[in-house]
Design a protein around this motif. Structure first.
Motif, PDB file in Angstrom:
ATOM      1  N   SER A 258       0.809  -1.224   0.000  1.00  0.00           N
ATOM      2  CA  SER A 258       0.000   0.000   0.000  1.00  0.00           C
ATOM      3  C   SER A 258       0.839   1.269   0.000  1.00  0.00           C
ATOM      4  CB  SER A 258      -0.931   0.005   1.217  1.00  0.00           C
ATOM      5  OG  SER A 258      -0.175  -0.097   2.415  1.00  0.00           O
ATOM      6  N   ASP A 259       2.149   1.127   0.359  1.00  0.00           N
ATOM      7  CA  ASP A 259       3.030   2.302   0.427  1.00  0.00           C
ATOM      8  C   ASP A 259       3.857   2.499  -0.838  1.00  0.00           C
ATOM      9  OD1 ASP A 259       2.155   2.794   3.003  1.00  0.00           O
ATOM     10  OD2 ASP A 259       3.749   1.606   3.919  1.00  0.00           O
ATOM     11  N   LEU A 260       3.674   1.626  -1.832  1.00  0.00           N
ATOM     12  CA  LEU A 260       4.503   1.697  -3.029  1.00  0.00           C
ATOM     13  C   LEU A 260       4.389   3.040  -3.749  1.00  0.00           C
ATOM     14  CD1 LEU A 260       4.081  -1.890  -4.570  1.00  0.00           C
ATOM     15  CD2 LEU A 260       6.095  -0.918  -3.465  1.00  0.00           C
ATOM     16  N   ASN A 261       3.208   3.632  -3.724  1.00  0.00           N
ATOM     17  CA  ASN A 261       3.015   4.897  -4.433  1.00  0.00           C
ATOM     18  C   ASN A 261       3.504   6.104  -3.637  1.00  0.00           C
ATOM     19  OD1 ASN A 261       1.839   3.624  -6.650  1.00  0.00           O
ATOM     20  ND2 ASN A 261      -0.201   3.665  -5.713  1.00  0.00           N
ATOM     21  N   GLN A 262       3.923   5.873  -2.393  1.00  0.00           N
ATOM     22  CA  GLN A 262       4.328   6.994  -1.543  1.00  0.00           C
ATOM     23  C   GLN A 262       5.840   7.212  -1.540  1.00  0.00           C
ATOM     24  OE1 GLN A 262       1.871   8.827  -0.260  1.00  0.00           O
ATOM     25  NE2 GLN A 262       0.427   7.353  -1.169  1.00  0.00           N
ATOM     26  N   GLY A 294       7.654   8.906  -8.179  1.00  0.00           N
ATOM     27  CA  GLY A 294       7.133   8.699  -6.829  1.00  0.00           C
ATOM     28  C   GLY A 294       6.597   9.981  -6.226  1.00  0.00           C
ATOM     29  N   ARG A 295       6.286   9.923  -4.941  1.00  0.00           N
ATOM     30  CA  ARG A 295       5.699  11.076  -4.244  1.00  0.00           C
ATOM     31  C   ARG A 295       6.629  11.645  -3.179  1.00  0.00           C
ATOM     32  NH1 ARG A 295      -0.707   9.379  -3.433  1.00  0.00           N
ATOM     33  NH2 ARG A 295      -1.156   9.063  -5.669  1.00  0.00           N
ATOM     34  N   GLN A 296       7.863  11.148  -3.137  1.00  0.00           N
ATOM     35  CA  GLN A 296       8.867  11.698  -2.246  1.00  0.00           C
ATOM     36  C   GLN A 296      10.117  12.032  -3.054  1.00  0.00           C
ATOM     37  OE1 GLN A 296       9.580   8.991   0.991  1.00  0.00           O
ATOM     38  NE2 GLN A 296       7.481   9.067   1.747  1.00  0.00           N
ATOM     39  N   THR A 297      10.996  12.834  -2.481  1.00  0.00           N
ATOM     40  CA  THR A 297      12.204  13.260  -3.181  1.00  0.00           C
ATOM     41  C   THR A 297      13.089  12.068  -3.504  1.00  0.00           C
ATOM     42  OG1 THR A 297      12.151  15.399  -2.052  1.00  0.00           O
ATOM     43  CG2 THR A 297      14.234  14.735  -3.062  1.00  0.00           C
ATOM     44  N   ASP A 350      15.396   4.828  -4.245  1.00  0.00           N
ATOM     45  CA  ASP A 350      14.192   4.089  -4.617  1.00  0.00           C
ATOM     46  C   ASP A 350      14.251   2.741  -3.902  1.00  0.00           C
ATOM     47  OD1 ASP A 350      12.318   2.419  -5.791  1.00  0.00           O
ATOM     48  OD2 ASP A 350      12.647   3.155  -7.822  1.00  0.00           O
ATOM     49  N   PRO A 351      13.395   2.499  -2.903  1.00  0.00           N
ATOM     50  CA  PRO A 351      13.535   1.282  -2.087  1.00  0.00           C
ATOM     51  C   PRO A 351      13.187  -0.001  -2.840  1.00  0.00           C
ATOM     52  CG  PRO A 351      11.547   2.450  -1.476  1.00  0.00           C
ATOM     53  CD  PRO A 351      12.267   3.336  -2.452  1.00  0.00           C
ATOM     54  N   VAL A 352      12.458   0.098  -3.931  1.00  0.00           N
ATOM     55  CA  VAL A 352      12.079  -1.089  -4.696  1.00  0.00           C
ATOM     56  C   VAL A 352      13.176  -1.446  -5.698  1.00  0.00           C
ATOM     57  CG1 VAL A 352      10.356  -2.099  -6.233  1.00  0.00           C
ATOM     58  CG2 VAL A 352       9.639  -0.552  -4.405  1.00  0.00           C
ATOM     59  N   ASN A 353      13.754  -0.439  -6.351  1.00  0.00           N
ATOM     60  CA  ASN A 353      14.825  -0.651  -7.318  1.00  0.00           C
ATOM     61  C   ASN A 353      15.992   0.288  -7.011  1.00  0.00           C
ATOM     62  OD1 ASN A 353      13.521  -2.604  -9.271  1.00  0.00           O
ATOM     63  ND2 ASN A 353      12.045  -0.932  -9.359  1.00  0.00           N
ATOM     64  N   PRO A 354      16.748   0.011  -5.950  1.00  0.00           N
ATOM     65  CA  PRO A 354      17.805   0.932  -5.538  1.00  0.00           C
ATOM     66  C   PRO A 354      19.000   0.979  -6.488  1.00  0.00           C
ATOM     67  CG  PRO A 354      17.843  -1.026  -4.178  1.00  0.00           C
ATOM     68  CD  PRO A 354      16.617  -1.127  -5.021  1.00  0.00           C
ATOM     69  N   VAL A 355      19.176  -0.055  -7.318  1.00  0.00           N
ATOM     70  CA  VAL A 355      20.258  -0.075  -8.303  1.00  0.00           C
ATOM     71  C   VAL A 355      19.650  -0.463  -9.652  1.00  0.00           C
ATOM     72  CG1 VAL A 355      22.525  -0.977  -8.929  1.00  0.00           C
ATOM     73  CG2 VAL A 355      21.863  -0.859  -6.525  1.00  0.00           C
ATOM     74  N   GLN A 356      19.826   0.413 -10.645  1.00  0.00           N
ATOM     75  CA  GLN A 356      19.307   0.120 -11.973  1.00  0.00           C
ATOM     76  C   GLN A 356      20.438   0.185 -12.993  1.00  0.00           C
ATOM     77  OE1 GLN A 356      15.447   1.538 -13.152  1.00  0.00           O
ATOM     78  NE2 GLN A 356      14.999   2.305 -11.108  1.00  0.00           N
ATOM     79  N   LEU A 357      20.293  -0.609 -14.032  1.00  0.00           N
ATOM     80  CA  LEU A 357      21.350  -0.797 -15.020  1.00  0.00           C
ATOM     81  C   LEU A 357      20.974  -0.184 -16.356  1.00  0.00           C
ATOM     82  CD1 LEU A 357      23.998  -2.218 -16.005  1.00  0.00           C
ATOM     83  CD2 LEU A 357      22.570  -4.231 -16.478  1.00  0.00           C
ATOM     84  N   ILE A 358      21.927   0.546 -16.940  1.00  0.00           N
ATOM     85  CA  ILE A 358      21.824   1.036 -18.315  1.00  0.00           C
ATOM     86  C   ILE A 358      22.937   0.369 -19.108  1.00  0.00           C
ATOM     87  CG2 ILE A 358      21.874   3.039 -19.834  1.00  0.00           C
ATOM     88  CD1 ILE A 358      21.088   4.755 -17.417  1.00  0.00           C
TER      89      ILE A 358
END
Length: 365
Positions: A258-262, A294-297, A350-358
């Motif tokens: 429920s907090d994913l959008n916050q 997201g809805r936070q910095t 970003d707590p769901v994807n803290p490391v992303q790859l390009i």
């Protein structure tokens, strides 16, 4: 309310209260274990039986005694408190494990049964068992001073900043001197500690070094390599340089769906940049859009490439909700030829994807 109805109501209320009381009592464990899972770490086969103690306290008013303790296999032997215990008294179960029975990671189940109804508790003994090799020279081919190692580098793997990570490194004492735990000296950065596990490692014997890596003290993200010299001060020419590598990450606790959008949410518009055919003599420039949905910095903690041929520039270190920016990518293919792939890692909060790859792909002519 007539007398008969009142009597029925009173009987029902009494039964309901008793059932609640029994349910509440059932929620209270009869034995409180100090721990029910013990990890004894890495064990060398030649070290013989390894022991671990599980301690418990009896919490019920009734007298208690252990009826039996059932190990999972014959590789574990058990001893336990034989006394009858009153409320508040403590006992223990001692488990002995034979490391010759396993190779690699093990987890052994021990079931404890008592005289009181409902007591059938599970204990677990875990660790890593390393068998004795038939050919020591072949098993430890990497020579460092008087020691032989299996691998060239100590790979700590993923290290998070919420707790230090410990790894045991086995070695073979090829020299002629006794290696004393108290004589080990190391020149380590603050985030790394090294110690010898056994008090003594004699010539032609195996030993273990414990490496403790504290990601919080390192206070950085990404891939790192440290060269750490160690030596035994009573043994001439005993200096050994350990190459320790680790991937450092920030730890994020699990969040409710429920907090994913916050929370902050980093969205990368293009995770694969295909440069197609390029010349090795021409520097290539591209950009990729980063957006906070997201809805936070959103905080961009670090942007790192896996090659010095990449120059990366992010104009801002944070993005407000809904804000975007262009990540500048400059690739210099000088000295390269053929199919090429470069990786860019974006670290954020970003707590769901803290490391992303390009991924930057190209074919260099």
């Amino acid at each position: 309310m007539n007398r008969f109805a009142f009597t029925l109501f009173l009987a029902f209320s009494t039964l309901f209260s008793l059932s609640i009381a029994r349910a509440q009592q059932g929620d209270v464990p009869k034995l409180i274990w100090k721990v029910n899972r013990i990890n004894i770490g890495t064990v060398l086969e030649e070290e013989g039986l390894q022991q671990a103690e599980f301690e418990f306290t009896h919490t019920q008013d009734s007298l208690f005694f252990i009826e039996e303790v059932i190990p999972e296999c014959g590789c574990t032997a058990v001893e336990y408190t034989q006394d009858t215990l009153q409320v508040g008294e403590s006992g223990k179960v001692t488990v002995s494990f034979d490391p010759t029975s396993s190779a690699g990671f093990f987890s052994k189940l021990i079931v404890v049964r008592g005289n009181l109804s409902g007591i059938q508790d599970s204990l677990y003994l875990e660790g890593i068992s390393i068998p004795y090799p038939s050919d020591l020279q072949r098993a430890y081919p990497i020579l460092r001073g008087p020691l032989g190692f299996r691998l060239r580098k100590v790979n700590m793997g993923d290290v998070f900043d919420n707790e230090p990570k410990i790894k045991y490194v086995e070695f073979f004492n090829r020299g002629e001197a006794l290696l004393d735990k108290g004589a080990l000296r190391s020149v380590t950065p603050p985030h790394i500690q090294i110690s010898q596990v056994q008090q003594f490692v004699r010539p032609k014997e195996r030993g273990l070094l414990m490496v403790r890596y504290d990601g919080k003290l390192k206070n950085d993200l990404g891939f790192f390599e440290d060269i750490v010299p160690i030596r035994w001060e009573n043994v001439p020419s005993s200096e050994v340089k350990l190459e320790i590598i680790a991937d450092l990450f920030q730890y994020f606790a699990p969040i409710q769906k429920s907090d994913l959008n916050q929370v902050p949410q980093l969205v990368i518009a293009q995770k694969e940049v295909d440069l197609k055919e390029i010349s090795s003599k021409a520097v290539v420039r591209r950009s990729v859009t980063l957006t906070n949905q997201g809805r936070q910095t959103l905080e961009i903690r670090k942007v790192e490439g896996n090659c010095e041929c990449l120059v990366l520039e992010a104009p801002k270190a944070s993005l407000e909700p809904g804000e975007s920016m262009e990540l500048s990518i400059v690739f210099d293919p000088a000295g390269r030829k053929g199919i090429d792939q470069r990786n860019i890692y974006v670290f954020s909060n970003d707590p769901v994807n803290p490391v992303q790859l390009i991924v930057v792909k190209s074919r260099i002519e």
